[in-house]
Design a protein around this motif. Sequence first.
Motif, PDB file in Angstrom:
ATOM      1  N   ALA A 184      -1.125   6.656  -1.500  1.00 49.16           N
ATOM      2  CA  ALA A 184      -0.513   7.566  -0.532  1.00 49.16           C
ATOM      3  C   ALA A 184      -1.460   8.704  -0.178  1.00 49.16           C
ATOM      4  O   ALA A 184      -1.605   9.078   0.999  1.00 49.16           O
ATOM      5  N   MET A 185      -2.134   9.247  -1.179  1.00 51.15           N
ATOM      6  CA  MET A 185      -3.086  10.330  -0.914  1.00 51.15           C
ATOM      7  C   MET A 185      -4.295   9.815  -0.143  1.00 51.15           C
ATOM      8  O   MET A 185      -4.811  10.502   0.741  1.00 51.15           O
ATOM      9  N   ALA A 186      -4.737   8.602  -0.437  1.00 47.71           N
ATOM     10  CA  ALA A 186      -5.848   8.019   0.301  1.00 47.71           C
ATOM     11  C   ALA A 186      -5.481   7.881   1.777  1.00 47.71           C
ATOM     12  O   ALA A 186      -6.298   8.150   2.660  1.00 47.71           O
ATOM     13  N   ALA A 187      -4.227   7.471   2.045  1.00 47.29           N
ATOM     14  CA  ALA A 187      -3.775   7.353   3.433  1.00 47.29           C
ATOM     15  C   ALA A 187      -3.772   8.714   4.117  1.00 47.29           C
ATOM     16  O   ALA A 187      -4.193   8.845   5.274  1.00 47.29           O
ATOM     17  N   LEU A 188      -3.317   9.748   3.399  1.00 54.43           N
ATOM     18  CA  LEU A 188      -3.318  11.095   3.984  1.00 54.43           C
ATOM     19  C   LEU A 188      -4.739  11.583   4.261  1.00 54.43           C
ATOM     20  O   LEU A 188      -4.991  12.251   5.262  1.00 54.43           O
TER      21      LEU A 188
END
Length: 194
Positions: A184-188
Amino acid sequence: MQEETKPTPNPERRAQMRARLIAAARALFVEKGYAEASTPEIVRAAGATRGALYHHFDDKRALFRAVVQQEAEAVTQAIQAAGQGAVGEGALTAGSRAFFAAMQINGRAQLLLVDGPSVLGAQEMDRIDAGGGRAALRLGLAAAQPDLPAGELDARATVLSAAFDRAALAITQGDGAPEDFEAAMAALLGTGFG
């Protein structure tokens, strides 16, 4: 003939005593929480005297602040070490993984994300984060997106730092798999951990 042992110099003894007090306090703050950990217990666990405690720290809150500062510095060092030699998005990915790993150290998320704001206040915790983890994140963002204006870079670092903290807290509370929050953080961030 018996070898003479030289006494430890005062500055070194003071640093050792301070480190013992911080280590003992950390263990008790993690085990019992700030409110329930008493200064007599901390002193006893450190093998120190009450006078030594108050020589190094004004009060229990100041000792707690030293514990939190040390924890925040450990997270920042882990992020910086992971990012060494990495460039652009690779630095963000490495720093992200390092952050999540560092925050899984027993008690760290509780100290930095729950007890810290409660005891020291949100403003003080923000100041600590701004000079540590958020500064490392800002550097990673600047390396990955060098054309971002300074104001937008600062805003992104602030918003993403809050998201990282919330994800780390969720992981330690068992609200999901670490890899899901990392993704999720990688996507952000617009990066991939793969």
